[in-house]
Design a protein around this motif. Structure first.
Motif, PDB file in Angstrom:
ATOM      1  N   ASN A   1      -2.712  -0.441 -12.131  1.00 37.39           N
ATOM      2  CA  ASN A   1      -3.897   0.311 -12.824  1.00 37.39           C
ATOM      3  C   ASN A   1      -3.197   1.037 -13.923  1.00 37.39           C
ATOM      4  O   ASN A   1      -3.661   1.264 -14.914  1.00 37.39           O
ATOM      5  CB  ASN A   1      -4.600   1.012 -11.876  1.00 37.39           C
ATOM      6  CG  ASN A   1      -5.549   0.241 -11.104  1.00 37.39           C
ATOM      7  OD1 ASN A   1      -5.847  -0.944 -11.452  1.00 37.39           O
ATOM      8  ND2 ASN A   1      -6.230   0.778  -9.880  1.00 37.39           N
TER       9      ASN A   1
ATOM     10  N   GLN B   1      -4.995  -8.159 -12.055  1.00 37.39           N
ATOM     11  CA  GLN B   1      -5.458  -6.635 -12.128  1.00 37.39           C
ATOM     12  C   GLN B   1      -6.486  -6.667 -11.009  1.00 37.39           C
ATOM     13  O   GLN B   1      -6.511  -5.488 -10.435  1.00 37.39           O
ATOM     14  CB  GLN B   1      -5.862  -6.491 -13.533  1.00 37.39           C
ATOM     15  CG  GLN B   1      -6.482  -5.091 -13.737  1.00 37.39           C
ATOM     16  CD  GLN B   1      -7.047  -4.781 -14.937  1.00 37.39           C
ATOM     17  OE1 GLN B   1      -7.536  -5.716 -15.787  1.00 37.39           O
ATOM     18  NE2 GLN B   1      -7.225  -3.505 -15.466  1.00 37.39           N
TER      19      GLN B   1
ATOM     20  N   PHE C   1      -4.978  -8.278  -2.781  1.00 37.23           N
ATOM     21  CA  PHE C   1      -3.794  -8.834  -2.771  1.00 37.23           C
ATOM     22  C   PHE C   1      -3.765  -9.972  -1.763  1.00 37.23           C
ATOM     23  O   PHE C   1      -2.629 -10.832  -2.024  1.00 37.23           O
ATOM     24  CB  PHE C   1      -2.682  -7.747  -2.057  1.00 37.23           C
ATOM     25  CG  PHE C   1      -2.410  -6.572  -2.979  1.00 37.23           C
ATOM     26  CD1 PHE C   1      -2.647  -6.561  -4.372  1.00 37.23           C
ATOM     27  CD2 PHE C   1      -1.795  -5.310  -2.529  1.00 37.23           C
ATOM     28  CE1 PHE C   1      -2.622  -5.609  -5.208  1.00 37.23           C
ATOM     29  CE2 PHE C   1      -1.658  -4.312  -3.392  1.00 37.23           C
ATOM     30  CZ  PHE C   1      -2.065  -4.242  -4.548  1.00 37.23           C
TER      31      PHE C   1
ATOM     32  N   LYS D   1      -1.406  -0.970  -6.070  1.00 35.85           N
ATOM     33  CA  LYS D   1      -2.596  -0.969  -6.658  1.00 35.85           C
ATOM     34  C   LYS D   1      -2.639   0.048  -7.925  1.00 35.85           C
ATOM     35  O   LYS D   1      -2.997  -0.201  -8.973  1.00 35.85           O
ATOM     36  CB  LYS D   1      -3.794  -0.847  -5.744  1.00 35.85           C
ATOM     37  CG  LYS D   1      -5.279  -1.171  -6.190  1.00 35.85           C
ATOM     38  CD  LYS D   1      -5.259  -2.319  -6.905  1.00 35.85           C
ATOM     39  CE  LYS D   1      -6.568  -2.697  -7.809  1.00 35.85           C
ATOM     40  NZ  LYS D   1      -6.452  -3.751  -8.884  1.00 35.85           N
ATOM     41  N   GLU D   2      -2.268   1.310  -7.432  1.00 32.37           N
ATOM     42  CA  GLU D   2      -2.322   2.310  -8.420  1.00 32.37           C
ATOM     43  C   GLU D   2      -1.398   1.945  -9.484  1.00 32.37           C
ATOM     44  O   GLU D   2      -1.462   2.349 -10.954  1.00 32.37           O
ATOM     45  CB  GLU D   2      -1.733   3.542  -7.823  1.00 32.37           C
ATOM     46  CG  GLU D   2      -2.904   4.344  -6.729  1.00 32.37           C
ATOM     47  CD  GLU D   2      -2.661   3.803  -5.384  1.00 32.37           C
ATOM     48  OE1 GLU D   2      -3.162   4.364  -4.441  1.00 32.37           O
ATOM     49  OE2 GLU D   2      -2.163   2.534  -5.178  1.00 32.37           O
TER      50      GLU D   2
ATOM     51  N   GLU E   1       0.803  -1.290  -0.172  1.00 37.44           N
ATOM     52  CA  GLU E   1      -0.049  -0.082   0.206  1.00 37.44           C
ATOM     53  C   GLU E   1       0.774   1.272  -0.149  1.00 37.44           C
ATOM     54  O   GLU E   1       0.696   2.190  -0.795  1.00 37.44           O
ATOM     55  CB  GLU E   1      -0.960  -0.096   1.308  1.00 37.44           C
ATOM     56  CG  GLU E   1      -2.323   0.797   1.051  1.00 37.44           C
ATOM     57  CD  GLU E   1      -3.241   0.432   2.284  1.00 37.44           C
ATOM     58  OE1 GLU E   1      -3.427   1.220   3.030  1.00 37.44           O
ATOM     59  OE2 GLU E   1      -3.366  -0.812   2.553  1.00 37.44           O
TER      60      GLU E   1
ATOM     61  N   ASN F   1      -4.100 -12.673  -4.350  1.00 41.32           N
ATOM     62  CA  ASN F   1      -3.542 -12.522  -5.748  1.00 41.32           C
ATOM     63  C   ASN F   1      -2.238 -13.244  -5.752  1.00 41.32           C
ATOM     64  O   ASN F   1      -1.143 -12.678  -5.196  1.00 41.32           O
ATOM     65  CB  ASN F   1      -3.287 -11.064  -5.782  1.00 41.32           C
ATOM     66  CG  ASN F   1      -3.179 -10.649  -7.145  1.00 41.32           C
ATOM     67  OD1 ASN F   1      -2.248 -11.227  -8.044  1.00 41.32           O
ATOM     68  ND2 ASN F   1      -3.743  -9.383  -7.624  1.00 41.32           N
TER      69      ASN F   1
END
Length: 485
Positions: free
Chosen positions: A77, A308, A312, A73-74, A68, A315
């Motif tokens: 993306n 995607q 997490f 995550k960003e 994080e 994942n």
């Protein structure tokens, strides 16, 4: 000055957590059934068990906090949306577009690239069908049944891995009947000699793979094979016996290859991730037929979508990445052994060496700041059980090297011998299941003494255990599963 991930609170938290983990033996961690169950998951028939990592549920929670803090995550993306995350070359990184479904939209610089990808895939299908059904023939009218793909690095290691894995898959070996695919990478003339040995230029098609058509080793090898074809069949034969995977049509034409027989790929395809582009799809389709290779692409797509969209905690690619960071940058283990218990994956470790070590092979951050911690790992590996008779003693009794075990439930080529108590694949898999336990639990001097081992041999036979590993189990190894790998 750009801030580093090592300046964040989650990194410092993990640093102070190391001491707690170092006090704990895997033998004890494995006694906690709840913990073990928490560190296992399944996706689309793939099973991951990382309970034999030197980590607790708390460790994982701290690693998720680190992800994080790193804005993982960003960043995922950003990659899927075509932002220029390759900042040193100012490019998108869109190998995921190479295996996207036709109706997907993936933009790079404001343009949906998926139609371009499928245009090339359709062209590969049409061309490989023609070569395979004999409607495209060589200069003397003979069918082209042998293919030599010339490339280096990612233009070689990825396609070679997939080819080696498909060779013994029943469906793929059937569609490849009577055909040969070889890969020429090294500029060493010995590699040339080995590649053309036993082949006739009349029945050979050469695929030259070079994005710019200027890669020194590739182009020297291409000129060498052009001479091999020309001296046997005349210079006019080149256009029938050589095709290209390139973006530089001017140099392709200058070389003597018809630009209509050039298959494109794009700047947003990193070489080491290019197996799903024409780089891999063209030679593999010529060998196995497009429908087999398309299943490989769909398998890769399944993991892209999982990566995607999955939290997490569940994942698989994210978990594997976080565990690598934990082992390398916190626990100080510099290497990782990739140990597939199937000969079909014998070229997986060299492929991953490039994908991982060439991608992460820097001691600076994305902003060019020197890292104050170790990053990146040394990848190596051999198929089991070969490795057991080669380097496992070091792994069990010498340096600590985290291991990734990969097993297959159903063999590509099962054998059942009469009067054998255990069939060959079960023998292989019993090793696959035993090794991670032996690494985790070890064998104490007390156990050895109770087995009446001579005192002077006890130190030589002691296994300290507490050596991390994880296991990945696949239901089978067909084109789809190879794509997932």
């Amino acid at each position: 000055m750009a801030s580093l991930i090592s300046d964040t609170a989650p990194w410092k938290d993990l640093k102070s957590h190391v001491g707690e983990i170092e006090k704990t033996h895997l033998r004890d961690l494995m006694n906690d059934a709840h913990r073990c169950h928490s560190l296992m998951l399944e996706f689309d028939g793939l099973f991951l068990d990382y309970s034999r990592q030197c980590a607790t549920v708390d460790t994982m929670s701290k690693l998720f906090s680190l992800a994080e803090a790193a804005h993982l995550k960003e960043k995922i993306n950003s990659m899927f949306s075509g932002e220029h995350i390759n900042s040193t070359e100012d490019r998108s990184v869109l190998h995921v577009a190479l295996r996207a479904a036709k109706d997907t939209t993936i933009n790079s610089d404001g343009k949906n690239v998926v139609p371009d990808v499928w245009q090339v895939l359709d062209k590969i299908k049409e061309f490989s069908d023609k070569v395979r059904n004999g409607s495209w023939v060589g200069a003397t009218g003979k069918a082209l049944t042998n293919v030599i793909a010339i490339g280096i690095g990612g233009s070689f290691l990825g396609p070679l891995f997939v080819h080696t894995a498909l060779q013994t898959d029943p469906e793929a070996s059937k569609t490849a009947g009577g055909r040969q695919l070889r890969f020429l990478a090294n500029v060493d003339p010995v590699d040339v000699a080995r590649n053309i040995s036993g082949l006739d230029p009349e029945t050979t098609l050469v695929v030259v793979v070079s994005k710019t058509f200027t890669t020194a080793e590739t182009m020297l090898n291409a000129r060498t094979l052009r001479e091999w074809i020309s001296s046997a069949l005349g210079p006019q034969a080149v256009s029938k016996h050589m095709v290209a995977v390139s973006t530089n049509l001017k140099l392709v034409e200058k070389f003597g290859i018809d630009p209509n027989n050039a298959f494109a790929f794009w700047d947003w395809v990193g070489g080491r991730y290019s197996v799903c582009s024409a780089v891999g799809v063209l030679p593999l389709s010529l060998q196995y037929g497009f429908s087999v290779v398309e299943k490989f692409l769909i398998g890769a797509r399944s993991i892209d979508q999982h990566f995607q969209s999955t939290p997490f905690e569940k994942n698989i690619p994210v978990l594997l990445g976080l565990l690598s960071v934990w082992n390398v940058s916190f626990l100080g283990y510099p290497a990782r052994a990739i140990l597939p218990y199937t000969q079909a994956l014998e070229k997986l470790a060299p492929h991953i060496q490039q994908v991982s070590m060439e991608s992460n092979g820097k001691g600076v951050s994305i902003d060019g700041v020197r890292l104050p911690f170790e990053a990146g790992e040394i990848d190596f590996g051999e198929p089991g059980t070969n490795g057991q008779h080669s380097f496992y003693q070091l792994i069990h009794q010498g340096r600590v090297i985290p291991c990734d075990f990969i097993g297959i439930v159903k063999s590509q080529q099962p054998v059942y011998l009469r009067d054998e108590v255990v069939n060959n694949h079960d023998e292989l898999m019993s090793n696959f299941f035993a090794q991670p336990d032996a690494l985790a639990y070890g064998k104490t001097p007390e156990q050895l003494q109770s087995e009446n081992v001579a005192p002077h041999l006890v130190p030589h036979k002691t296994f300290t255990g507490n050596r991390p590993s994880l296991s990945i189990l696949l239901p089978s190894l067909d084109a789809y599963r190879i794509g997932q790998v």
